[in-house]
Design an enzyme around this catalytic site. Structure first.
Site, PDB file in Angstrom:
ATOM      1  CG  ASP A  45      -2.104   0.914   1.089  1.00 54.89           C
ATOM      2  OD1 ASP A  45      -2.608   1.083  -0.038  1.00 54.89           O
ATOM      3  OD2 ASP A  45      -2.532   1.472   2.122  1.00 54.89           O
ATOM      4  NE  ARG A  81      -7.170  -6.187   7.044  1.00 50.53           N
ATOM      5  CZ  ARG A  81      -7.453  -5.797   8.283  1.00 50.53           C
ATOM      6  NH1 ARG A  81      -8.613  -5.218   8.541  1.00 50.53           N
ATOM      7  NH2 ARG A  81      -6.581  -5.988   9.258  1.00 50.53           N
ATOM      8  CG  ASP A  97      -2.976  -7.137  10.266  1.00 51.24           C
ATOM      9  OD1 ASP A  97      -3.702  -7.258   9.255  1.00 51.24           O
ATOM     10  OD2 ASP A  97      -3.333  -6.525  11.290  1.00 51.24           O
ATOM     11  CD  GLU A 182     -10.145  -1.260   9.844  1.00 47.25           C
ATOM     12  OE1 GLU A 182      -9.281  -2.107  10.159  1.00 47.25           O
ATOM     13  OE2 GLU A 182     -10.208  -0.132  10.372  1.00 47.25           O
ATOM     14  CG  ASP A 183     -10.402  -4.863  12.642  1.00 40.23           C
ATOM     15  OD1 ASP A 183     -11.018  -3.871  13.084  1.00 40.23           O
ATOM     16  OD2 ASP A 183      -9.331  -5.261  13.141  1.00 40.23           O
ATOM     17  NE  ARG A 211       5.276  -1.560  12.701  1.00 43.95           N
ATOM     18  CZ  ARG A 211       5.403  -1.430  11.370  1.00 43.95           C
ATOM     19  NH1 ARG A 211       4.482  -1.957  10.565  1.00 43.95           N
ATOM     20  NH2 ARG A 211       6.407  -0.779  10.852  1.00 43.95           N
TER      21      ARG A 211
END
Length: 402
Positions: A45, A81, A97, A182-183, A211
């Site tokens: 992306d 996605r 992911d 959104e998931d 992370r």
């Protein structure tokens, strides 16, 4: 030559994913499922850190078919996605992911479970690495359940195995207008539309990696996005589930996980302007979806804070939040011979505040922790109702005999 349909399409949306992507792809390559049964669709992306180049190198050497798509940055995880989903040909899809990784045997175990149970969604046990992960749904492996009979509503991340026919039949895609949650919207819809959900709890299938560069998507974003996310999920639940106990059971999730944290410790450091704005954003949600059935499913301090939000009482909220933040144990007031336990949080029986006693009344699962509590309030209510029904029936029988 006949091309066999893959069992599973692994969809990876990747943005600035190095060096985490290296372990992520290694975990895909190490899967025990036959590589011919897998396809990988990786969408770069708009990365500038070598993510795209590494994906292309992986595609050249990987034992399974790998399709790499490179595009300009879309601003969120939904776009990549959806692009991957549009290209998928597998019977199932799994969203991975780029900074996380699969557990050994994960794909084989989840596909086998879906085929054996005939279910449309499979949850594989998740463990956190340098971050927390949901825990309450991994008590045992379950071949077939649903969102009402389990705790799966508390794991709405997209890292599940979905039957692609389910997604296609309902035209399901990720909402690209949302930049957080959104998931949750996608997964809750899948749960509600699925012909059964399976849980693989006896084997770690997914490692959720925290992370250390601060770029994890769930750590960023304005508070207004959380209200957008809550609204979207509440609207979906209301659209698909009739009003009543089952809807309340699911509504508890966006109230507890998405809305309530906006009125937690961070609220104490918010400016007056932000506090007012949060109450304004919450009002239509509370008016539309806050019910007694939702309130009863929450702990007292959770219910109290949301009650004050629903009643638009910002002047009372800071005292409650400070009390909760200090992790104090509210005193218990036992009444009705121990059958009622009130937890004495701020403003309890304060005439000026006017908060109803019922807001402070602990439900049995919370009340049981306090010595002297006698469970039986519900039983007593039922016995009274039965006695009343008997009196009515007796009265009718007497009139009929007369």
């Amino acid at each position: 030559m006949t091309v066999t349909q893959p069992d599973v399409s692994v969809i990876i949306g990747a943005y600035e994913a190095m060096p985490y992507l290296i372990e992520c792809l290694s975990s895909v390559e190490a899967q025990t499922i036959d590589p011919m049964r897998v396809e990988v669709i990786a969408v770069d992306d708009g990365s500038t850190d070598g993510t795209g180049e590494y994906l292309e190198e992986f595609a050249e050497r990987a034992p399974m078919h790998v399709l790499v798509i490179r595009q300009e940055n879309s601003g969120g995880p939904s776009g990549p996605r959806n692009v991957g989903l549009g290209k998928a040909t597998g019977r199932y899809v799994f969203f991975l992911d780029a900074d996380d990784r699969l557990g050994p045997e994960a794909l084989e175990r989840m596909v086998d479970m879906a085929d054996r149970a005939g279910t449309d969604v499979v949850l594989g046990k998740v463990e956190g690495v340098n971050r927390s992960a949901p825990k309450s749904m991994w008590g045992r492996t379950v071949e077939r359940t649903d969102v009402f009979s389990s705790n799966i509503k508390f794991t709405l991340s997209a890292q599940k195995l979905f039957r692609r026919a389910l997604l296609d039949r309902h035209g399901m895609r990720f909402d690209e207008s949302l930049f957080t949650g959104e998931d949750a919207l996608f997964t809750m819809e899948a749960y509600l539309r699925a012909d059964g959900v399976s849980v693989v709890a006896d084997h770690t299938c997914y490692y959720l990696v925290g992370r250390d560069d601060g770029k994890h998507v769930t750590k960023s974003g304005s508070y207004t996005l959380r209200f957008d996310s809550a609204r979207a999920l509440m609207e979906l639940i209301a659209d698909l589930v009739p009003a009543g106990g089952r809807r309340d059971q699911l509504m508890m999730r966006p109230f507890l996980v998405t809305l309530l944290p906006q009125f937690g410790p961070k609220y104490l450091t918010d400016s007056e302007e932000v506090r007012r704005h949060k109450f304004e954003l919450a009002k239509p949600l509370m008016d539309a979806y806050w019910t007694e059935g939702v309130a009863q499913r929450l702990k007292v301090h959770e219910r109290l804070r949301l009650h004050l939000v629903a009643e638009q009482r910002p002047e009372l909220l800071p005292d409650v939040v400070k009390f909760v933040k200090a992790k104090k144990q509210a005193a218990a007031l036992l009444e009705r011979k121990g059958r009622r336990v009130y937890l004495v949080y701020p403003h309890f029986r304060d005439r000026a505040a006017g908060v109803p006693d019922a807001v402070y009344l602990a439900e049995p699962r919370e009340a049981r922790a306090f010595p002297g509590y006698r469970e039986g309030g519900v039983d007593t209510f039922v016995r009274r109702a039965v006695r009343k029904a008997r009196r009515v029936l007796t009265s009718r029988e007497v009139r009929h005999a007369a």
